[in-house]
Design a protein around this motif. Structure first.
Motif, PDB file in Angstrom:
ATOM      1  N   LYS A  83    -134.194 -52.042   8.635  1.00  0.00           N
ATOM      2  CA  LYS A  83    -132.922 -52.663   9.014  1.00  0.00           C
ATOM      3  C   LYS A  83    -132.651 -53.880   8.128  1.00  0.00           C
ATOM      4  CE  LYS A  83    -132.620 -51.275  13.817  1.00  0.00           C
ATOM      5  NZ  LYS A  83    -133.772 -50.967  14.612  1.00  0.00           N
ATOM      6  N   TYR A  84    -133.690 -54.663   7.879  1.00  0.00           N
ATOM      7  CA  TYR A  84    -133.540 -55.861   7.043  1.00  0.00           C
ATOM      8  C   TYR A  84    -133.018 -55.489   5.659  1.00  0.00           C
ATOM      9  CZ  TYR A  84    -134.634 -60.165   4.563  1.00  0.00           C
ATOM     10  OH  TYR A  84    -134.547 -61.298   3.815  1.00  0.00           O
ATOM     11  N   ARG A  85    -133.664 -54.525   5.009  1.00  0.00           N
ATOM     12  CA  ARG A  85    -133.242 -54.120   3.665  1.00  0.00           C
ATOM     13  C   ARG A  85    -131.816 -53.552   3.672  1.00  0.00           C
ATOM     14  NH1 ARG A  85    -138.794 -52.793   3.338  1.00  0.00           N
ATOM     15  NH2 ARG A  85    -138.415 -50.723   4.149  1.00  0.00           N
ATOM     16  N   TYR A  86    -131.519 -52.726   4.670  1.00  0.00           N
ATOM     17  CA  TYR A  86    -130.200 -52.095   4.784  1.00  0.00           C
ATOM     18  C   TYR A  86    -129.110 -53.156   4.923  1.00  0.00           C
ATOM     19  CZ  TYR A  86    -126.769 -48.678   6.570  1.00  0.00           C
ATOM     20  OH  TYR A  86    -125.672 -47.877   6.744  1.00  0.00           O
ATOM     21  N   ILE A  87    -129.302 -54.083   5.854  1.00  0.00           N
ATOM     22  CA  ILE A  87    -128.292 -55.114   6.109  1.00  0.00           C
ATOM     23  C   ILE A  87    -128.215 -56.105   4.951  1.00  0.00           C
ATOM     24  CG2 ILE A  87    -127.694 -57.033   7.643  1.00  0.00           C
ATOM     25  CD1 ILE A  87    -128.803 -55.270   9.963  1.00  0.00           C
ATOM     26  N   LEU A  88    -129.366 -56.490   4.391  1.00  0.00           N
ATOM     27  CA  LEU A  88    -129.376 -57.405   3.246  1.00  0.00           C
ATOM     28  C   LEU A  88    -128.581 -56.821   2.075  1.00  0.00           C
ATOM     29  CD1 LEU A  88    -130.351 -60.002   1.877  1.00  0.00           C
ATOM     30  CD2 LEU A  88    -132.409 -58.742   1.198  1.00  0.00           C
ATOM     31  N   LYS A  89    -128.750 -55.538   1.818  1.00  0.00           N
ATOM     32  CA  LYS A  89    -128.030 -54.884   0.722  1.00  0.00           C
ATOM     33  C   LYS A  89    -126.517 -54.998   0.934  1.00  0.00           C
ATOM     34  CE  LYS A  89    -127.512 -50.430  -1.589  1.00  0.00           C
ATOM     35  NZ  LYS A  89    -127.946 -49.026  -1.606  1.00  0.00           N
ATOM     36  N   ARG A  90    -126.076 -54.764   2.157  1.00  0.00           N
ATOM     37  CA  ARG A  90    -124.649 -54.832   2.444  1.00  0.00           C
ATOM     38  C   ARG A  90    -124.110 -56.259   2.402  1.00  0.00           C
ATOM     39  NH1 ARG A  90    -126.781 -50.501   2.839  1.00  0.00           N
ATOM     40  NH2 ARG A  90    -125.622 -48.567   2.939  1.00  0.00           N
ATOM     41  N   ILE A  91    -124.923 -57.217   2.812  1.00  0.00           N
ATOM     42  CA  ILE A  91    -124.510 -58.623   2.729  1.00  0.00           C
ATOM     43  C   ILE A  91    -124.345 -59.024   1.262  1.00  0.00           C
ATOM     44  CG2 ILE A  91    -125.327 -60.992   3.078  1.00  0.00           C
ATOM     45  CD1 ILE A  91    -126.397 -60.030   5.810  1.00  0.00           C
ATOM     46  N   LYS A  92    -125.260 -58.578   0.422  1.00  0.00           N
ATOM     47  CA  LYS A  92    -125.153 -58.881  -1.012  1.00  0.00           C
ATOM     48  C   LYS A  92    -123.946 -58.209  -1.642  1.00  0.00           C
ATOM     49  CE  LYS A  92    -129.916 -60.108  -1.942  1.00  0.00           C
ATOM     50  NZ  LYS A  92    -131.122 -59.854  -2.724  1.00  0.00           N
ATOM     51  N   GLN A  93    -123.459 -57.122  -1.011  1.00  0.00           N
ATOM     52  CA  GLN A  93    -122.256 -56.441  -1.491  1.00  0.00           C
ATOM     53  C   GLN A  93    -120.981 -57.090  -0.950  1.00  0.00           C
ATOM     54  OE1 GLN A  93    -122.990 -52.437  -0.135  1.00  0.00           O
ATOM     55  NE2 GLN A  93    -124.198 -51.905  -1.940  1.00  0.00           N
ATOM     56  N   GLY A  94    -121.138 -58.121  -0.091  1.00  0.00           N
ATOM     57  CA  GLY A  94    -119.983 -58.858   0.393  1.00  0.00           C
ATOM     58  C   GLY A  94    -119.630 -58.658   1.858  1.00  0.00           C
ATOM     59  N   GLN A  95    -120.333 -57.767   2.563  1.00  0.00           N
ATOM     60  CA  GLN A  95    -120.054 -57.583   3.985  1.00  0.00           C
ATOM     61  C   GLN A  95    -120.585 -58.759   4.787  1.00  0.00           C
ATOM     62  OE1 GLN A  95    -121.781 -53.937   5.410  1.00  0.00           O
ATOM     63  NE2 GLN A  95    -119.869 -52.825   5.205  1.00  0.00           N
ATOM     64  N   PHE A  97    -122.444 -60.178   8.364  1.00  0.00           N
ATOM     65  CA  PHE A  97    -123.583 -59.690   9.140  1.00  0.00           C
ATOM     66  C   PHE A  97    -123.156 -58.744  10.259  1.00  0.00           C
ATOM     67  CE2 PHE A  97    -126.365 -60.201  12.864  1.00  0.00           C
ATOM     68  CZ  PHE A  97    -127.518 -59.623  12.349  1.00  0.00           C
ATOM     69  N   THR A  98    -122.075 -59.083  10.953  1.00  0.00           N
ATOM     70  CA  THR A  98    -121.633 -58.256  12.077  1.00  0.00           C
ATOM     71  C   THR A  98    -121.277 -56.851  11.629  1.00  0.00           C
ATOM     72  OG1 THR A  98    -120.815 -60.220  13.231  1.00  0.00           O
ATOM     73  CG2 THR A  98    -119.959 -58.085  13.970  1.00  0.00           C
ATOM     74  N   HIS A  99    -120.489 -56.735  10.575  1.00  0.00           N
ATOM     75  CA  HIS A  99    -120.094 -55.411  10.097  1.00  0.00           C
ATOM     76  C   HIS A  99    -121.282 -54.629   9.533  1.00  0.00           C
ATOM     77  CE1 HIS A  99    -116.052 -57.241  10.312  1.00  0.00           C
ATOM     78  NE2 HIS A  99    -115.737 -56.030  10.700  1.00  0.00           N
ATOM     79  N   ALA A 100    -122.174 -55.303   8.856  1.00  0.00           N
ATOM     80  CA  ALA A 100    -123.364 -54.630   8.323  1.00  0.00           C
ATOM     81  C   ALA A 100    -124.248 -54.118   9.461  1.00  0.00           C
ATOM     82  CB  ALA A 100    -124.147 -55.585   7.427  1.00  0.00           C
ATOM     83  N   SER A 101    -124.352 -54.890  10.543  1.00  0.00           N
ATOM     84  CA  SER A 101    -125.155 -54.476  11.697  1.00  0.00           C
ATOM     85  C   SER A 101    -124.529 -53.269  12.395  1.00  0.00           C
ATOM     86  CB  SER A 101    -125.308 -55.625  12.694  1.00  0.00           C
ATOM     87  OG  SER A 101    -125.997 -56.688  12.106  1.00  0.00           O
ATOM     88  N   ILE A 102    -123.206 -53.310  12.547  1.00  0.00           N
ATOM     89  CA  ILE A 102    -122.506 -52.174  13.166  1.00  0.00           C
ATOM     90  C   ILE A 102    -122.701 -50.924  12.321  1.00  0.00           C
ATOM     91  CG2 ILE A 102    -120.208 -51.243  13.707  1.00  0.00           C
ATOM     92  CD1 ILE A 102    -119.461 -54.176  14.505  1.00  0.00           C
ATOM     93  N   GLU A 103    -122.593 -51.069  11.019  1.00  0.00           N
ATOM     94  CA  GLU A 103    -122.793 -49.940  10.111  1.00  0.00           C
ATOM     95  C   GLU A 103    -124.201 -49.355  10.272  1.00  0.00           C
ATOM     96  OE1 GLU A 103    -122.890 -49.803   5.440  1.00  0.00           O
ATOM     97  OE2 GLU A 103    -120.866 -50.259   6.153  1.00  0.00           O
ATOM     98  N   ARG A 104    -125.178 -50.231  10.450  1.00  0.00           N
ATOM     99  CA  ARG A 104    -126.558 -49.762  10.642  1.00  0.00           C
ATOM    100  C   ARG A 104    -126.704 -48.991  11.954  1.00  0.00           C
ATOM    101  NH1 ARG A 104    -131.358 -48.559   7.956  1.00  0.00           N
ATOM    102  NH2 ARG A 104    -132.810 -48.163   9.627  1.00  0.00           N
ATOM    103  N   VAL A 105    -126.088 -49.474  13.029  1.00  0.00           N
ATOM    104  CA  VAL A 105    -126.149 -48.788  14.321  1.00  0.00           C
ATOM    105  C   VAL A 105    -125.509 -47.408  14.218  1.00  0.00           C
ATOM    106  CG1 VAL A 105    -125.314 -48.837  16.706  1.00  0.00           C
ATOM    107  CG2 VAL A 105    -126.283 -50.898  15.683  1.00  0.00           C
ATOM    108  N   VAL A 106    -124.365 -47.317  13.551  1.00  0.00           N
ATOM    109  CA  VAL A 106    -123.688 -46.029  13.364  1.00  0.00           C
ATOM    110  C   VAL A 106    -124.575 -45.089  12.557  1.00  0.00           C
ATOM    111  CG1 VAL A 106    -121.703 -44.904  12.255  1.00  0.00           C
ATOM    112  CG2 VAL A 106    -121.376 -46.991  13.609  1.00  0.00           C
ATOM    113  N   TYR A 107    -125.200 -45.593  11.510  1.00  0.00           N
ATOM    114  CA  TYR A 107    -126.114 -44.793  10.684  1.00  0.00           C
ATOM    115  C   TYR A 107    -127.259 -44.239  11.533  1.00  0.00           C
ATOM    116  CZ  TYR A 107    -129.973 -43.935   7.471  1.00  0.00           C
ATOM    117  OH  TYR A 107    -131.037 -43.392   6.822  1.00  0.00           O
ATOM    118  N   GLU A 108    -127.869 -45.096  12.368  1.00  0.00           N
ATOM    119  CA  GLU A 108    -128.994 -44.655  13.204  1.00  0.00           C
ATOM    120  C   GLU A 108    -128.531 -43.625  14.244  1.00  0.00           C
ATOM    121  OE1 GLU A 108    -130.840 -48.169  14.755  1.00  0.00           O
ATOM    122  OE2 GLU A 108    -131.681 -48.719  12.796  1.00  0.00           O
ATOM    123  N   ALA A 109    -127.339 -43.814  14.799  1.00  0.00           N
ATOM    124  CA  ALA A 109    -126.823 -42.868  15.793  1.00  0.00           C
ATOM    125  C   ALA A 109    -126.593 -41.497  15.161  1.00  0.00           C
ATOM    126  CB  ALA A 109    -125.530 -43.403  16.404  1.00  0.00           C
TER     127      ALA A 109
END
Length: 116
Positions: A83-95, A97-109
């Motif tokens: 989760k850390y790597r996934y969210i960190l990558k998206r934050i570095k792309q400009g997202q 934290f909230t949107h990156a976390s939601i994206e991770r939850v959708v991915y896991e679902a």
């Protein structure tokens, strides 16, 4: 008898790596000193440790600014290097934290639904 205070991180790393490394510092990779998991601990040089401190990622969540791993623990209930790597990558792309976390939850679902 003399007593010594030893931090949990030091005990874990010294046990896992077989003792303290001379000329090296114990480093919490993500900057969160409360996260004493082996995936977050390593021995590095003093200069590399200082650079890592300067590169610590802070995010804004729930009206507070905090370390990324702390925010992940608060949102997901546990730390997870994936989760850390996934969210960190998206934050570095400009997202944010909230949107990156939601994206991770959708991915896991989707992953769970696909495997069911």
């Amino acid at each position: 008898m003399k007593q010594y205070t030893v931090k949990v991180a030091r005990l874990m790393v010294d046990t896992y790596f077989g003792g303290k490394r001379l000329g090296m510092n114990l480093d919490h990779i993500n900057g969160n000193r409360a996260l004493n998991c082996l995936f977050n601990l390593r021995y590095i040089t003093i200069s590399a440790n200082q650079r890592n401190r300067n590169n610590s990622v802070n995010v804004s969540w729930n009206g507070q600014v905090m370390n990324l791993m702390t925010a992940i623990e608060m949102v997901f209930g546990a730390s997870d290097p994936n989760k850390y790597r996934y969210i960190l990558k998206r934050i570095k792309q400009g997202q944010d934290f909230t949107h990156a976390s939601i994206e991770r939850v959708v991915y896991e679902a989707k992953k769970v639904k696909h495997n069911a």
